[in-house]
Design a protein around this motif. Structure first.
Motif, PDB file in Angstrom:
ATOM      1  N   MET A   1      29.100  42.204  44.805  1.00 28.85           N
ATOM      2  CA  MET A   1      29.621  42.028  43.458  1.00 28.85           C
ATOM      3  C   MET A   1      29.080  43.121  42.542  1.00 28.85           C
ATOM      4  O   MET A   1      27.951  43.594  42.687  1.00 28.85           O
ATOM      5  N   GLY A 108      24.277  42.790  44.465  1.00 29.94           N
ATOM      6  CA  GLY A 108      24.164  42.280  45.834  1.00 29.94           C
ATOM      7  C   GLY A 108      22.926  41.454  46.100  1.00 29.94           C
ATOM      8  O   GLY A 108      22.973  40.471  46.825  1.00 29.94           O
ATOM      9  N   ALA A 141      32.996  41.498  39.255  1.00 30.63           N
ATOM     10  CA  ALA A 141      34.057  41.429  40.261  1.00 30.63           C
ATOM     11  C   ALA A 141      33.592  42.119  41.535  1.00 30.63           C
ATOM     12  O   ALA A 141      32.551  42.777  41.559  1.00 30.63           O
ATOM     13  N   PRO A 142      34.380  42.005  42.622  1.00 30.95           N
ATOM     14  CA  PRO A 142      33.980  42.627  43.896  1.00 30.95           C
ATOM     15  C   PRO A 142      34.158  44.138  43.920  1.00 30.95           C
ATOM     16  O   PRO A 142      33.603  44.795  44.806  1.00 30.95           O
ATOM     17  N   THR A 143      34.943  44.727  43.028  1.00 27.32           N
ATOM     18  CA  THR A 143      35.164  46.171  43.014  1.00 27.32           C
ATOM     19  C   THR A 143      34.963  46.711  41.600  1.00 27.32           C
ATOM     20  O   THR A 143      35.012  45.962  40.620  1.00 27.32           O
ATOM     21  N   ASP A 165      33.773  36.490  34.988  1.00 31.58           N
ATOM     22  CA  ASP A 165      33.486  36.560  36.423  1.00 31.58           C
ATOM     23  C   ASP A 165      34.801  36.378  37.165  1.00 31.58           C
ATOM     24  O   ASP A 165      35.363  35.283  37.190  1.00 31.58           O
ATOM     25  N   TRP A 166      35.293  37.457  37.760  1.00 33.05           N
ATOM     26  CA  TRP A 166      36.613  37.428  38.390  1.00 33.05           C
ATOM     27  C   TRP A 166      36.690  36.391  39.512  1.00 33.05           C
ATOM     28  O   TRP A 166      37.689  35.687  39.648  1.00 33.05           O
ATOM     29  N   ASN A 167      35.646  36.283  40.309  1.00 37.62           N
ATOM     30  CA  ASN A 167      35.668  35.344  41.430  1.00 37.62           C
ATOM     31  C   ASN A 167      35.618  33.892  40.987  1.00 37.62           C
ATOM     32  O   ASN A 167      35.933  32.990  41.761  1.00 37.62           O
ATOM     33  N   GLU A 230      41.608  48.538  45.172  1.00 35.87           N
ATOM     34  CA  GLU A 230      40.525  47.884  44.438  1.00 35.87           C
ATOM     35  C   GLU A 230      41.029  46.697  43.623  1.00 35.87           C
ATOM     36  O   GLU A 230      40.317  45.712  43.457  1.00 35.87           O
ATOM     37  N   GLY A 233      40.829  43.704  45.612  1.00 33.80           N
ATOM     38  CA  GLY A 233      39.512  43.290  46.070  1.00 33.80           C
ATOM     39  C   GLY A 233      38.950  44.085  47.220  1.00 33.80           C
ATOM     40  O   GLY A 233      37.948  43.681  47.821  1.00 33.80           O
ATOM     41  N   PRO A 235      36.935  47.248  48.225  1.00 34.95           N
ATOM     42  CA  PRO A 235      36.112  48.288  47.595  1.00 34.95           C
ATOM     43  C   PRO A 235      36.414  49.680  48.151  1.00 34.95           C
ATOM     44  O   PRO A 235      36.431  49.887  49.364  1.00 34.95           O
TER      45      PRO A 235
END
Length: 425
Positions: A1, A108, A141-143, A165-167, A230, A233, A235
């Motif tokens: 993240m 991370g 977010a993840p990217t 928080d996108w997730n 991206e 999701g 990367p």
């Protein structure tokens, strides 16, 4: 993240830190020579004032609405930016300073400490606010591209309270937000590219996310292909531990008033060479070529117009202020023309390479390189401690009448002893 932390209305917020009476009032910060609007408070944005709007066209509106204007105070903004980045570095060792007011953080190793990243985002906001009094928004977010998009939502949508928080969003909510935002808001999609995408039926972020990555690469480029991946999701852009060395260094300013004499132009060019040389030594590089340009004011078509730009290679790559100044003045003598009112000059250092790889030259007579290096390092140390321009080459002059106009500049507050705020009873 990944988290993207962005200071809200950075220049304006820096002014408000030391002038709390500005809170809630319409405030703008102006560009060099107080020309155009480069930062706006939310109150000014609500009035429809756009970025880059010429200040002289806003004076009547400013009087009607009570808009307060400040000249750019770069020393203050740079120092406040450093303070913010130091605070953010305490949250994660994986930090990429993207711009003066934006920073990516790798999260991370924080999943076990903060199972809810929204809580982490609020902690970041509160910590920065407490340490610097600057307001920030956080997108997670993840990217990197999705983190930028999540930050956009955190800024524009009050329901996020400054942290997105996108997730944590449901799939339906994510899709709705992607559909609600125009594709021009995506990181890296400029106005020209936005028009091309619109012409092909891609109007919102969701349209771009649904595009075929391979087809996007064929029609556009690999950069936009990575953006599409991206947004889904995947990367493609890693965090950069340190900013890459600049490939060229430009130092340029518009003059506070038109100048005609060669001597004043030489002072300006010498001053710009000194600043560019400092940046060159800071990244441990040397320049293999140098360019100088001068021009009149193109916005005054009734005046005689002249513009000239000349680049020359150096016999040996160097970071020596004296050598580079000598080369720049040699160029200036050959491009200067009498009878013109010059509005701007600039110096560009080109063909940059690592200092450790300087190629020797058999026919160049040069002063002792160790003594010259010591001289430049001493100048840098003195100017860093006592202020830029404390020690300078003679050709840079003193008491410049051509200096940039800053009629409404605030005190530096944090970088000058004589301007430190004083608490009164």
């Amino acid at each position: 993240m990944i988290a993207l932390i962005d200071v809200n209305n950075f220049y304006v917020s820096c002014q408000r830190v030391f002038q709390p009476v500005l809170e809630g009032k319409p405030v703008v910060v102006l560009s060099n020579n107080d020309g155009c609007v480069v930062a706006r408070s939310n109150e000014v944005k609500a009035l429809g004032v756009r970025m880059g709007h010429p200040w002289h066209q806003l004076r009547e509106l400013a009087q009607q609405q009570g808009i307060l204007a400040f000249s750019s105070n770069y020393a203050l903004y740079a120092d406040m930016s450093n303070r913010v980045m130091q605070v953010l570095a305490e949250f994660s060792p994986d930090q990429e300073v993207y711009s003066i007011d934006e920073c990516f953080l790798g999260l991370g190793g924080l999943a076990s400490l903060y199972p809810d990243f929204t809580e982490l985002g609020q902690t970041i906001r509160q910590t920065v606010r407490h340490a610097t009094r600057l307001p920030v928004c956080v997108g997670i977010a993840p990217t990197k591209t999705l983190a930028k998009f999540a930050n956009h939502l955190a800024k524009k949508r009050p329901e996020f309270a400054g942290v997105s928080d996108w997730n944590a969003l449901s799939p339906d909510a994510r899709q709705q937000y992607l559909q609600d935002v125009e594709v021009g808001e995506v990181w890296g999609v400029g106005p020209r590219l936005c028009k091309r995408l619109n012409a092909e039926g891609i109007h919102c972020v969701a349209d771009l996310a649904r595009a075929d990555p391979e087809l996007v690469r064929q029609r556009y480029n690999v950069v936009l292909q990575r953006t599409v991946l991206e947004l889904n999701g995947i990367p493609c852009l890693a965090l950069e531990d340190h900013a890459p060395d600049k490939q060229q260094i430009l130092c340029s300013r518009s003059f506070g008033q038109p100048i005609c004499r060669y001597r004043e132009l030489a002072e300006a060019v010498s001053t710009y060479v000194a600043r560019a040389s400092e940046k060159l030594r800071r990244q441990q590089s040397v320049a293999g070529a140098l360019a100088v340009y001068i021009r009149t004011n193109p916005f005054r078509p009734d005046d005689p117009q002249y513009s000239k730009h000349v680049a020359v290679p150096l016999a040996q790559a160097s970071d020596d202020t004296l050598l580079l100044t000598r080369a720049a003045l040699w160029v200036l003598k050959r491009i200067y023309r009498r009878g013109f009112s010059y509005a701007k000059a600039g110096v560009m250092l080109l063909d940059l390479q690592p200092r450790s790889g300087i190629q020797g030259h058999l026919f160049v007579e040069q002063a002792d390189p160790l003594k010259r290096a010591l001289l430049n390092d001493t100048m840098d140390a003195i100017n860093q401690r006592w202020g830029r321009g404390t020690l300078r080459v003679a050709s840079a002059g003193y008491g410049h009448g051509w200096k940039m106009r800053q009629n409404s500049v605030s005190p530096c507050w944090t970088t000058r002893w004589d301007e430190i705020p004083v608490a009164k009873d």
